[in-house]
Scaffold this motif. Sequence first.
Motif, PDB file in Angstrom:
ATOM      1  N   LEU A  26      -4.106  -2.583   0.263  1.00  0.00           N
ATOM      2  CA  LEU A  26      -4.877  -3.826   0.159  1.00  0.00           C
ATOM      3  C   LEU A  26      -5.324  -4.353   1.513  1.00  0.00           C
ATOM      4  CD1 LEU A  26      -2.590  -5.572  -2.497  1.00  0.00           C
ATOM      5  CD2 LEU A  26      -4.820  -4.565  -2.902  1.00  0.00           C
ATOM      6  N   GLU A  67      -7.206   0.162  -6.393  1.00  0.00           N
ATOM      7  CA  GLU A  67      -7.259  -1.008  -5.499  1.00  0.00           C
ATOM      8  C   GLU A  67      -8.231  -0.804  -4.346  1.00  0.00           C
ATOM      9  OE1 GLU A  67      -2.860  -3.051  -5.875  1.00  0.00           O
ATOM     10  OE2 GLU A  67      -3.160  -1.484  -4.392  1.00  0.00           O
ATOM     11  N   THR A  91      -9.067  -4.892   1.665  1.00  0.00           N
ATOM     12  CA  THR A  91      -9.690  -5.772   0.672  1.00  0.00           C
ATOM     13  C   THR A  91      -9.008  -7.135   0.550  1.00  0.00           C
ATOM     14  OG1 THR A  91      -8.366  -4.651  -0.992  1.00  0.00           O
ATOM     15  CG2 THR A  91     -10.635  -3.905  -0.744  1.00  0.00           C
ATOM     16  N   LEU A 141       0.430 -12.183 -13.286  1.00  0.00           N
ATOM     17  CA  LEU A 141      -0.725 -11.313 -13.038  1.00  0.00           C
ATOM     18  C   LEU A 141      -2.052 -12.076 -13.071  1.00  0.00           C
ATOM     19  CD1 LEU A 141       0.338  -8.071 -14.953  1.00  0.00           C
ATOM     20  CD2 LEU A 141       0.455  -8.536 -12.518  1.00  0.00           C
ATOM     21  N   PRO A 151     -13.075  -1.364  -4.338  1.00  0.00           N
ATOM     22  CA  PRO A 151     -14.046  -2.313  -3.775  1.00  0.00           C
ATOM     23  C   PRO A 151     -14.647  -1.836  -2.451  1.00  0.00           C
ATOM     24  CG  PRO A 151     -12.152  -3.491  -4.612  1.00  0.00           C
ATOM     25  CD  PRO A 151     -11.821  -2.030  -4.709  1.00  0.00           C
ATOM     26  N   ASP A 183      -7.163  -2.806 -12.343  1.00  0.00           N
ATOM     27  CA  ASP A 183      -8.461  -3.451 -12.079  1.00  0.00           C
ATOM     28  C   ASP A 183      -9.479  -3.132 -13.166  1.00  0.00           C
ATOM     29  OD1 ASP A 183      -7.897  -4.881  -9.813  1.00  0.00           O
ATOM     30  OD2 ASP A 183      -8.309  -3.216  -8.454  1.00  0.00           O
ATOM     31  N   THR A 228      -5.215  -6.135 -14.592  1.00  0.00           N
ATOM     32  CA  THR A 228      -4.957  -6.557 -13.215  1.00  0.00           C
ATOM     33  C   THR A 228      -4.608  -5.388 -12.296  1.00  0.00           C
ATOM     34  OG1 THR A 228      -4.089  -8.589 -14.134  1.00  0.00           O
ATOM     35  CG2 THR A 228      -3.661  -8.198 -11.815  1.00  0.00           C
ATOM     36  N   LEU A 229      -3.623  -4.604 -12.688  1.00  0.00           N
ATOM     37  CA  LEU A 229      -3.141  -3.582 -11.756  1.00  0.00           C
ATOM     38  C   LEU A 229      -4.002  -2.315 -11.794  1.00  0.00           C
ATOM     39  CD1 LEU A 229       0.648  -4.221 -12.302  1.00  0.00           C
ATOM     40  CD2 LEU A 229      -0.727  -4.853 -10.330  1.00  0.00           C
ATOM     41  N   LYS A 244      -3.501 -11.292  -6.343  1.00  0.00           N
ATOM     42  CA  LYS A 244      -4.338 -11.146  -5.143  1.00  0.00           C
ATOM     43  C   LYS A 244      -5.159 -12.396  -4.842  1.00  0.00           C
ATOM     44  CE  LYS A 244      -5.497  -6.942  -6.833  1.00  0.00           C
ATOM     45  NZ  LYS A 244      -6.199  -5.709  -7.051  1.00  0.00           N
TER      46      LYS A 244
END
Lengths: 517, 282
Positions: B243, A247, B246, B50, A250, A304, A301-302, B54
Motif C-alpha cells: 500500500l 491492492e 497508494t 472493513l 490502482p 477490491d 474490500t480486500l 484504507k
Amino acid sequence: MKWKKLAALALSVGLCFGALTGCGGNQTARNAEGKVLTIGDTTFNSSNEEPDVNPHNAYAGWACIRYGVGETLIRYSDDMEIQPWLAVKWEHTDDLTWKLTLRDDVTFSSGRKMDGAAVKQCLEHLIGVHKRARQDLKIASIEANGQEVTIKTTEPKPALLNYLGDPYGCIIDVDAGFDNGIVAGTGPYVVTDMKPDDHLTLKKNEHYWGGTPKLDKLTIRTITDGNTLANALQSGEVQAAYGMAYESYPLFRNDKYRISQISTSRCFFGKMNFDPDSVCADPAVRKAISMGIDKENFVATLLDGNGYAANGVFPAGSAFGGDKVKAEKYDPEGAKAVLEQAGWADADGDGIREKDGRKLVVKWLTYPSRQELPLLAESAQSTLKDIGIEVDVNNTADHNQVLKDPKKWDVYAMANVQAPTGDPEYWFTVFAVSTATKNQGKYQNAKLDALEQQLSLEFDPARRAELALQMQQIVLDDHAFVFCSFLKMSMISKANVKNYTSHACDYYQVTADLDVE
Amino acid sequence: MSEVTVRVQKVRTASLKRKLIFFGALAGLLVAASFFSSYLCPWDPYEQNLALAKAAPSADHLLGTDRYGRDMLSRVIAGSYTSILSTLLLVAFISVFGSIAGIFCAWSGKRLDTLVMRLADMFLAFPGLVFALAVAAVLGGGVQNAIFALAAISWPKYARLARSQTLAQQELPYMQAARMAGCGTLGLIRRHVVPNIAGPILVTAMLDIGTMMMELAGLSFLGLGAKPPIPEWGSMMSDTRNLLATHPWVTLAPGFAIFVSVMIFNLLGDTVRDWLDPKNRR
C-alpha cells in the motif's frame, strides 16, 4: 571540517543518484536479441508445484502450457467448450473407445514430427508417472496408426476429452528427454534456459505450425512477492505481470498499462482437517467456521471488488454452479449458537471458547504467493474471533510440507481453478472423494464416493450437472470445505505489449500472437 | 585551570545535564506510553471495520486506517508495547547475561575462559541478522523467538566488554588491597568490579537499544517476528508495503514510530556516554 561536510554531501548525492538511476528501466522492446519480453509471475515456483515445465511433473504442466511450450490435443473456448487443437477431430466409437485424428503439420521443437506414435508414447509416459492423470484418464490401452490415435479406457470415461485438455495433457516428445524439467513441446516457444524459482528463458519456435511467433526472446521471472512485482513492472524490469496483488491495481489503471481481466473458476477456499485430533473433526466447529467468514466484505474490500463471493464449489454461470446449491451464509449469531449447542463455551471469559479443557484454536495454514490469501486469513481471524474461535495463522511458502502433517493444521486455505477442464468431475476427484490426490484432510463420505462413480460413467451433460450439484450439496452439508470467493484472473502489461490476454481457464497466456511494439 | 576554562566546563556540564534530562524524559515517556498503551489507544487496535478500510487520516482517525479498517494510531500505540518493551527486555537480558559471562570468564581459569570466549567468537563470526534469521527460521515465527534469536547473537559483545574491563580492574592496586583485607570473590565482584565496569556496559546497552529495535523490526518485517494480528511496527510495515504507493499513511505510520523511537534512544545513549565520560565532567 568544512571539506568533510562537503565530501559527505557529495557522497550522499552520489548515492541517491545511483539509487535512482538503478530504478530506471533497462529493457527495451527491441535490442540486439530482437523483440524481447519479460513477464513477472508470482506463481511459477516449487511451492505451487510448478518447479519446471515438464507436464508430467505435478502441476508443472500449467507452466508448460502457460508459457507457450506445450499444447494439448483439445483446447477450451472462452466459454470453456472443447475445441480442436493438436487433434482436429475425434470420434466416440463405443463406451470405452475414443478415436482422435491429429494435425498433420506439427513438429516438436526437437524436430520430430508429432504423429500417433509420439502421442501414444507421451500419454503412456504420463499415466506411468502422474498419479492424478492416471486416476483421471483411466486409460487401458493406446493404439497409434499414422495420425490417428485410438484410446481405450478401463471404464466409460465421458470426460476423457476434457481431461486431455488439462495442462498435464501437453503433448511432448518423450524421446527428447526431460532435461532437468525442460521438455520439447509443440508450442510457439522453446526453452533455452531455466533456473527453478528464478527464471525461464524461451526463444521463438521457428517451425511453429501456427505461424511465426512475434517475439524473439521471452523471459519468465519468478517474483513471489507482490510488491516486488509491482515495482518491477513500474520500473520496466518486467513488461507484463501475472499474479499482481489487487491492492496494487490502482497504480496501473492508466494509459501506460493494460489490464486484461476475466472471470474464472479460480476460488479461494478452506479445506477442513478431519484428523481426530483436529478441532475441525467436530462438525459444529466446521459449521461455525463456515458461518463465521464474511465473504461479501472480503470480496468488496480486500479483493477490491476483483471477484465475487462464492456459494458452492463452482461459480455462477455454469449448469452446476452458483446458487443452485445451498451453503451457509455469514451469520455470527447463528455460529455462536451452533458452538454453544455443541458444548463450546467461554468459561474463563477470555473471549475464546473451550470444551473439555481444550481451547477452540484453529490452526489456519495458507501461503503468500496468492497475494490475497493472507488477507483472507486475517479477515477470518477477526470474524471468527467474534464468535469465540481463535485463529492461529501460519502463512508460509512451505505449506505443502506442513500440509503433510495433519497435526499442524486445521484449515488449509488455498486458491484453485475449480473447473480447469470445463467439467465438474475434476474438482471432486482431486479434492473431495476419499481417494482424491489432494484430500489431505482425509474427508470421507460414502455417498459422495458413490455419486462420483455415477458421475464418472455418465455421458449426458445435464445429468452430469445434476450429479455435480448433489455432490456439492453433500460437501457443503458436511462443511468439509468453506468456499470464500471466486477471482477475476488478471494480467497487467505495459501498453506496448499486445495480445497478453486472460482466458477463462487461467492457463492460456503466451501465444504466437503475443507481441511487443 | 583558568577561570574561563572552569566556566566553559560548567556550561558544558549543565548543557549535558539538560540534554540528559530531556532525552531521559522523552525515553521515559515512550516506555510509559508503551507500558500503558492499552489505556491510550483511542480505538480497539484489533477491531476490523472493513467499511472504513484504507481511510485517509481524519479527525476520527489521525493516522488513517489500514486495509482492515483498523485505526492506525491505535495500532501504532499498541505496537509500541511489543516493539519497545521487547527491545528493552532483549537489551536487559543480553547486557546482564553477557556481563555475567564476561566477569565469570575473567575470574575463572584459562581453560573455561578460552572455551567461552571462542564460543563468543563463533557467534560474532556470523553476520548478525543472517544468523538471527536462521535461528528464527528454525524456531519459527513469533516475538519470543525473534528475541531469542537476537539474544543469541548479541550477548558476546557484552561478555567481551565485561571480561576486558574486569581483567583491567583485577590488576589495579585497590583490588589487591581489598583481597588482602579478606574480601571474598563474590564480595570483590559485587562491591568493586560491578560498580566500576557498569558505566561502559550501561553506555553500550543504551546505544544498543536503537540497534536492537531496528533488528527486531527487521526480523518482523521479514515475517519472523510478531504474527498477525499482533501489532508490531516491523510486521506492520511489512504487511502493508503493497500500500506504500497508494495509501502511504498505512506504511509510514509504523515506520515513523520506529524512526522516532530509535532516534530518541540513540540520542539518550549518546548523552549518557558523554555524561559518563570523565573528560566532559572534569
